[in-house]
Design a protein around this motif. Structure first.
Motif, short mmCIF file in Angstrom:
data_model
loop_
_atom_site.label_atom_id
_atom_site.label_comp_id
_atom_site.label_asym_id
_atom_site.label_seq_id
_atom_site.Cartn_x
_atom_site.Cartn_y
_atom_site.Cartn_z
N PRO A 177 41.33 38.54 33.47
CA PRO A 177 42.71 38.30 32.85
C PRO A 177 43.45 38.41 33.38
O PRO A 177 45.00 37.19 33.29
CB PRO A 177 42.78 39.92 32.16
N ALA A 178 44.22 38.79 34.97
CA ALA A 178 45.36 38.64 35.93
C ALA A 178 45.13 37.24 36.06
O ALA A 178 45.79 36.88 36.60
CB ALA A 178 44.37 40.19 36.24
N LYS A 179 44.27 36.80 36.03
CA LYS A 179 44.70 35.03 36.57
C LYS A 179 44.75 34.46 35.78
O LYS A 179 45.14 33.24 36.35
CB LYS A 179 43.01 34.87 37.67
N ALA A 180 44.82 34.83 34.53
CA ALA A 180 44.35 33.01 33.13
C ALA A 180 46.07 32.72 33.51
O ALA A 180 45.93 30.96 33.41
CB ALA A 180 44.39 34.46 32.46
N GLU A 181 46.97 32.97 33.08
CA GLU A 181 47.64 32.84 33.55
C GLU A 181 48.55 31.88 34.24
O GLU A 181 49.00 30.42 34.26
CB GLU A 181 49.39 33.74 33.47
N LEU A 182 47.32 32.00 35.98
CA LEU A 182 48.02 31.08 36.55
C LEU A 182 47.17 30.06 36.55
O LEU A 182 48.20 28.99 36.89
CB LEU A 182 47.78 31.53 38.25
N ALA A 188 44.94 24.60 33.47
CA ALA A 188 44.05 24.76 32.10
C ALA A 188 44.19 24.93 31.18
O ALA A 188 45.95 25.47 30.99
CB ALA A 188 42.98 26.11 32.95
N ALA A 189 43.88 24.48 30.20
CA ALA A 189 44.20 24.05 28.69
C ALA A 189 43.18 25.67 28.55
O ALA A 189 44.37 26.07 27.68
CB ALA A 189 43.55 23.36 27.83
N GLU A 190 42.79 26.58 29.09
CA GLU A 190 42.57 27.16 28.12
C GLU A 190 41.51 28.34 29.24
O GLU A 190 41.08 27.68 30.79
CB GLU A 190 41.44 27.72 27.29
N THR A 191 41.24 29.62 29.07
CA THR A 191 40.15 30.40 30.70
C THR A 191 39.66 31.03 29.41
O THR A 191 40.08 31.72 28.14
CB THR A 191 41.11 31.47 31.38
N VAL A 192 38.56 31.77 30.41
CA VAL A 192 37.18 32.38 29.70
C VAL A 192 37.18 33.13 30.91
O VAL A 192 36.91 33.71 32.02
CB VAL A 192 36.05 31.18 29.73
N ASP A 193 37.53 34.54 29.77
CA ASP A 193 36.77 36.05 31.37
C ASP A 193 35.67 36.33 31.04
O ASP A 193 34.18 36.20 30.24
CB ASP A 193 37.73 37.36 30.25
N HIS A 194 35.24 35.19 32.84
CA HIS A 194 33.47 35.83 33.14
C HIS A 194 33.29 36.61 32.99
O HIS A 194 32.00 37.49 32.91
CB HIS A 194 33.44 35.24 34.26
N THR A 195 34.04 38.70 33.20
CA THR A 195 33.71 39.30 32.90
C THR A 195 33.41 40.23 31.60
O THR A 195 33.23 41.17 31.28
CB THR A 195 34.53 40.57 34.08
N ALA A 196 33.80 39.45 30.03
CA ALA A 196 33.56 39.90 28.99
C ALA A 196 32.21 39.39 28.71
O ALA A 196 32.38 39.59 27.24
CB ALA A 196 34.66 39.52 28.48
N GLY A 197 31.07 39.34 29.20
CA GLY A 197 30.29 38.55 28.23
C GLY A 197 29.96 36.81 28.74
O GLY A 197 30.35 36.01 29.61
N SER A 198 28.80 36.66 28.29
CA SER A 198 28.55 35.68 28.56
C SER A 198 29.46 33.92 28.17
O SER A 198 29.58 34.23 27.25
CB SER A 198 26.95 35.12 27.28
#
Length: 313
Positions: A177-182, A188-198
């Motif tokens: 999440p801390a890098k999503a805005e960057l 990037a059109a969207e981001t996925v938090d790889h620490t939040a599950g599969s």
């Protein structure tokens, strides 16, 4: 001259005083101002490539660098003394690298540096930038393609995100999440938090029809196999760390391969031009002095280093 080198595989890198090299035919001597740190630097010093990469000791570490041409060898035509250049300086068979004050490079491994940025920024670009560019080329990413980039916040990933988005692709980037805005500012059109599950489950929940291209920078064979579930029929799946099984992917009607980079001076010139045109941003996480290279390499080994590290020489 000062250099950070090892005297044998697996030894702790040390600051040494080594002789100044002289350029031979087709070689350029560069007074380096900065060197970029890449994981391959410590992998070579550990002997991870075995006989595939012959080396001479003491082995100066480092691949990427930027600085000013100090002397040229016979037959060199593309450069003159005083030129600002950047590129790849790792010559393990000769014991050469970029973690030093004066480095030799083959003429076809360097190019004129971007005019709009510092040497430190140029030093962070060569290996990661060329890898990203070639990845986008070889996976035929373009307008209307949906691309999942796993490991997107690293050096290669940030460049691949920008280049793919610049070609009109819809980029899904993994990021905390801390890098999503960057990552969104990089295209990037969207981001996925790889620490939040599969990651695969999250992507398929948002995009049941899947993605056209998977680029995985980090996953072993098992993780890579799970990620290929996100790729639609006939799509492409690529691993940067040798995790792709081409035959298995073919059985699932996917095209896949383990990526091997193909650097060239022409590609370096393209990247420098994109930087000067404002189409490519080079992210430098931190700059440290040359003598702190051993500590910076140790941080890289953990996989938790933040951003691209550059050594100031």
């Amino acid at each position: 001259m000062r250099a950070v080198a090892v005297s044998a595989f697996g030894e702790q890198p040390q600051l040494m005083d080594l002789p100044q090299p002289d350029p031979g035919p087709g070689e350029v001597l560069v007074r380096l101002a900065a060197a970029g740190l890449n994981p391959i630097d410590w992998k070579i010093s550990d002997g991870m490539f075995g006989d595939a990469v012959p080396v001479s000791f003491p082995l100066i570490l480092g691949t990427d660098g930027a600085g000013e041409v100090l002397a040229i060898g016979a037959g060199v035509r593309r450069f003159t003394i005083g030129d600002a250049v950047f590129g790849q300086f790792q010559r393990p068979q000769q014991g050469g690298g970029s973690y030093c004050e004066l480095a030799l490079a083959d003429e076809d491994r360097i190019a004129h540096a971007a005019r709009s940025v510092t040497y430190a920024t140029s030093a962070a670009l060569p290996t990661a930038g060329m890898t990203a560019y070639n990845l986008v080329e070889e996976t035929r990413i373009g307008e209307g393609r949906r691309v999942l980039i796993v490991g997107a916040t690293g050096g290669v990933g940030t460049f691949a995100t920008q280049i793919a988005a610049g070609r009109g692709a819809e980029v899904i980037a993994t990021a905390r999440p801390a890098k999503a805005e960057l990552m969104r500012t990089l295209g990037a059109a969207e981001t996925v938090d790889h620490t939040a599950g599969s990651v695969a489950d999250q992507v398929l929940a948002a995009h049941p029809d899947g993605v056209d291209v998977l680029i995985d920078m980090t996953g072993g064979p098992e993780e890579f196999g799970k990620l290929t579930r996100t790729v639609r029929d006939g799509g492409i799946a690529v691993s940067l760390i040798g995790s792709a099984d081409a035959d298995e992917l073919t059985d699932h009607n996917l095209r896949g391969f383990n990526f091997v980079n193909r650097p060239s001076p022409q590609l370096l010139e393209i990247l420098a031009g994109q930087v000067d045109a404002g189409r490519l941003t080079v992210l430098v996480g931190r700059e440290v002095p040359l003598e702190e290279a051993p500590e910076a390499l140790a941080a890289s080994r953990t996989g938790r280093a933040q951003g691209k590290t550059v050594l100031a020489i």
